[in-house]
Design an enzyme around this catalytic site. Structure first.
Site, PDB file in Angstrom:
ATOM      1  N   CYS A  10      37.083  45.792  45.954  1.00  0.00           N
ATOM      2  CA  CYS A  10      37.363  46.197  47.135  1.00  0.00           C
ATOM      3  C   CYS A  10      37.435  48.035  47.082  1.00  0.00           C
ATOM      4  O   CYS A  10      36.951  48.488  48.108  1.00  0.00           O
ATOM      5  CB  CYS A  10      39.024  45.843  48.049  1.00  0.00           C
ATOM      6  SG  CYS A  10      38.532  44.128  48.020  1.00  0.00           S
ATOM      7  N   CYS A  34      41.795  45.662  44.828  1.00  0.00           N
ATOM      8  CA  CYS A  34      41.105  45.504  43.511  1.00  0.00           C
ATOM      9  C   CYS A  34      40.041  46.261  43.257  1.00  0.00           C
ATOM     10  O   CYS A  34      39.410  47.228  43.942  1.00  0.00           O
ATOM     11  CB  CYS A  34      40.841  44.030  43.415  1.00  0.00           C
ATOM     12  SG  CYS A  34      39.316  43.381  44.510  1.00  0.00           S
ATOM     13  N   GLU A  67      40.073  43.328  52.767  1.00  0.00           N
ATOM     14  CA  GLU A  67      39.675  44.645  52.725  1.00  0.00           C
ATOM     15  C   GLU A  67      38.014  44.319  53.123  1.00  0.00           C
ATOM     16  O   GLU A  67      37.416  45.133  53.941  1.00  0.00           O
ATOM     17  CB  GLU A  67      39.672  45.531  51.453  1.00  0.00           C
ATOM     18  CG  GLU A  67      40.914  45.852  50.997  1.00  0.00           C
ATOM     19  CD  GLU A  67      41.675  44.958  50.083  1.00  0.00           C
ATOM     20  OE1 GLU A  67      42.392  45.373  49.160  1.00  0.00           O
ATOM     21  OE2 GLU A  67      41.360  43.662  50.295  1.00  0.00           O
ATOM     22  N   HIS A  95      38.242  38.956  50.481  1.00  0.00           N
ATOM     23  CA  HIS A  95      39.504  39.724  50.538  1.00  0.00           C
ATOM     24  C   HIS A  95      39.532  40.387  51.837  1.00  0.00           C
ATOM     25  O   HIS A  95      38.775  40.499  52.681  1.00  0.00           O
ATOM     26  CB  HIS A  95      39.319  40.766  49.434  1.00  0.00           C
ATOM     27  CG  HIS A  95      39.443  40.333  48.048  1.00  0.00           C
ATOM     28  ND1 HIS A  95      39.844  41.154  46.946  1.00  0.00           N
ATOM     29  CD2 HIS A  95      39.235  39.039  47.823  1.00  0.00           C
ATOM     30  CE1 HIS A  95      39.688  40.335  45.856  1.00  0.00           C
ATOM     31  NE2 HIS A  95      39.429  39.189  46.308  1.00  0.00           N
TER      32      HIS A  95
END
EC number: 3.5.4.33
Length: 156
Positions: A97, A94, A66, A64
């Site tokens: 993260c 999410c 992040e 992701h």
């Protein structure tokens, strides 16, 4: 954890500047046919890390935006804690993260638009570190429109 909306902040000009940089990262993801989420990590008003979704490119569900930015920031700083840093991300993190932000002890998380389906706040707002300030709604329309247009194009 303090959770505030951007109207309550006095630093919206720089928050908007750095969110625009996160949006540039999201557009890189879009160009690669990735879910268009982008992130930057800022320390002392300087971008020290950038990231965008690479889950398809790397065939890695943990890639992701992040996570990419956290890893790059830790390398830049030379340590795993990001206590004096701010994460700017176009979409609400999410659970994974947000959990990583907890372990990094990041000072602030600033995100553009909520993720009504997979955002961490749907599960619990205590996932982030208790000393982390979370700000939402910075360039919300731009962030929301980018992600919505991506998913609408996939449904055609």
């Amino acid at each position: 954890m303090r959770y505030i909306n951007f109207e309550d902040t006095t630093d919206t000009v720089s928050d908007e500047f750095f969110m625009k940089e996160a949006l540039l990262e999201a557009k890189k993801a879009l160009d690669a046919d990735e879910v268009p989420i982008g992130a930057v990590v800022v320390h002392n008003n300087k971008i020290i890390a950038r990231g965008h979704n690479l889950t398809e490119t790397l065939n890695d569900v943990t890639a992701h935006a992040e996570m990419q930015a956290f890893t790059a920031a830790a390398h830049y700083i030379g340590g795993k804690y990001l206590k004096e840093c701010t994460l700017y991300v176009t979409v609400e993190p999410c659970v994974m993260c947000a959990g990583a932000s907890y372990w990094s002890q990041i000072n602030r998380i600033v995100f553009g638009t909520r993720d009504e389906k997979r955002g961490y706040s749907n599960v619990s707002t205590t996932i982030v570190h208790p000393k982390t300030t979370v700000i939402s709604g910075i360039l919300e329309r731009e962030c929301r429109d980018l992600i919505q247009q991506f998913f609408q194009s996939k449904r055609l």
